[in-house]
Write a protein that holds these residues in place. Sequence first.
Motif, short mmCIF file in Angstrom:
data_model
loop_
_atom_site.label_atom_id
_atom_site.label_comp_id
_atom_site.label_asym_id
_atom_site.label_seq_id
_atom_site.Cartn_x
_atom_site.Cartn_y
_atom_site.Cartn_z
N THR A 73 0.85 -1.18 0.00
CA THR A 73 0.00 0.00 0.00
C THR A 73 0.89 1.24 0.00
O THR A 73 1.72 1.42 0.87
N THR A 74 0.70 2.08 -0.99
CA THR A 74 1.51 3.30 -1.10
C THR A 74 1.02 4.32 -0.09
O THR A 74 -0.16 4.65 -0.06
N ASN A 75 1.92 4.87 0.73
CA ASN A 75 1.51 5.73 1.83
C ASN A 75 2.24 7.07 1.89
O ASN A 75 2.16 7.77 2.89
N GLU A 76 2.98 7.42 0.85
CA GLU A 76 3.72 8.68 0.89
C GLU A 76 2.76 9.87 0.79
O GLU A 76 1.95 9.95 -0.13
N THR A 77 2.83 10.76 1.74
CA THR A 77 1.96 11.93 1.73
C THR A 77 2.60 13.04 2.54
O THR A 77 3.72 12.90 3.05
N TYR A 78 1.91 14.18 2.67
CA TYR A 78 2.42 15.29 3.46
C TYR A 78 1.24 16.16 3.88
O TYR A 78 0.11 15.98 3.42
N PHE A 79 1.49 17.10 4.77
CA PHE A 79 0.44 17.95 5.30
C PHE A 79 -0.02 18.97 4.25
O PHE A 79 0.78 19.52 3.50
N PHE A 80 -1.33 19.22 4.23
CA PHE A 80 -1.96 20.24 3.38
C PHE A 80 -1.69 20.03 1.89
O PHE A 80 -1.50 20.97 1.13
N ARG A 81 -1.71 18.76 1.49
CA ARG A 81 -1.63 18.42 0.08
C ARG A 81 -2.91 18.86 -0.62
O ARG A 81 -4.01 18.71 -0.08
N GLU A 82 -2.82 19.41 -1.81
CA GLU A 82 -3.96 19.95 -2.56
C GLU A 82 -4.72 20.98 -1.70
O GLU A 82 -5.82 20.73 -1.22
N PRO A 83 -4.12 22.15 -1.50
CA PRO A 83 -4.62 23.12 -0.51
C PRO A 83 -6.01 23.68 -0.78
O PRO A 83 -6.65 24.16 0.15
N ALA A 84 -6.50 23.63 -2.03
CA ALA A 84 -7.83 24.19 -2.32
C ALA A 84 -8.91 23.52 -1.48
O ALA A 84 -9.89 24.15 -1.08
N HIS A 85 -8.74 22.23 -1.20
CA HIS A 85 -9.73 21.54 -0.37
C HIS A 85 -9.74 22.07 1.06
O HIS A 85 -10.80 22.19 1.68
N PHE A 86 -8.59 22.39 1.58
CA PHE A 86 -8.53 22.90 2.95
C PHE A 86 -9.07 24.32 3.03
O PHE A 86 -9.65 24.71 4.05
N GLU A 87 -8.90 25.08 1.97
CA GLU A 87 -9.50 26.41 1.92
C GLU A 87 -11.02 26.32 1.91
O GLU A 87 -11.71 27.07 2.59
N ASP A 88 -11.55 25.37 1.12
CA ASP A 88 -13.00 25.17 1.09
C ASP A 88 -13.50 24.66 2.44
O ASP A 88 -14.54 25.11 2.93
N LEU A 89 -12.76 23.74 3.04
CA LEU A 89 -13.12 23.22 4.36
C LEU A 89 -13.18 24.34 5.39
O LEU A 89 -14.10 24.39 6.22
N ALA A 90 -12.21 25.26 5.35
CA ALA A 90 -12.19 26.37 6.30
C ALA A 90 -13.44 27.24 6.16
O ALA A 90 -14.03 27.66 7.16
#
Length: 272
Positions: A73-90
Amino acid sequence: MSSLSPQSFTAITDLFHRISGIRLTEAKRALVQSRLQKLAADSGESDLNVFVQKMVRGQLSEDMLVSVVDKLTTNETYFFREPAHFEDLARRAGAHRATGGAGGAGEFLVWSGASSSGEEAYSIAMVLADKLGTAPWTIHGTDLSTTVVDSARQGLYPMERARDTSKDYLRRFCLRGEGPYEGQLLIMKELRARVKFQCANLMQPLPALPLFDVIFLRNVLIYFDASAKRAIVERVIERLKPGGVLYPGHAESLAALDLPLKAIAPAIYQHA
């Protein structure tokens, strides 16, 4: 250690596909071989192809099968990837608070459907802590891999994975490692307490989960064929509130799935 033969590659990827629904292509051969070699050695098997045959024939333990799934299972990631989603969430969290939070709109619930080692879920937590504060909110994180679920619960990460995290959020929600933890960060206990991690296979019946205001299902559908993709999204949106939103990855269009979802922005779909 021997190389992985074409027959063994097909056998192990077929087995992985039956378990997870994920189809690993020929382009992943080197990754599959490298990740299986250590497991084979740990099991005392020097021939990788014999190890694969034992696995396929059910001659190895259930724990070893779980380890194979974890490794593939590929698990490489990082914080705030694809930031537009977090802006919409906010924006949505702010609107939720404006409607009354606990007194009016109730608890704000978010599901990180392929949470991997937890960076996505804790990114969500930072946004909700910022916008909702002590109002009721909870995040559920699920992943196929038991190893990354255990890692996510710890909330300890290399500092490099926070390269897209604001200094304000790092100061407010993270602890900088010192001594043996130099170069790492720890998510604060108060945030970790708001995130519930558990194992779940999106290709199988889901564990008991509440209805969510927002569901993140990002960068996982690309591994599935069209029929599996539709089955997963159909199963997932059963846990989405009417009017709630689903975030797939920006490379994952849901337009052809014929499901009750309406595209309202790039990679943002609302439950119709």
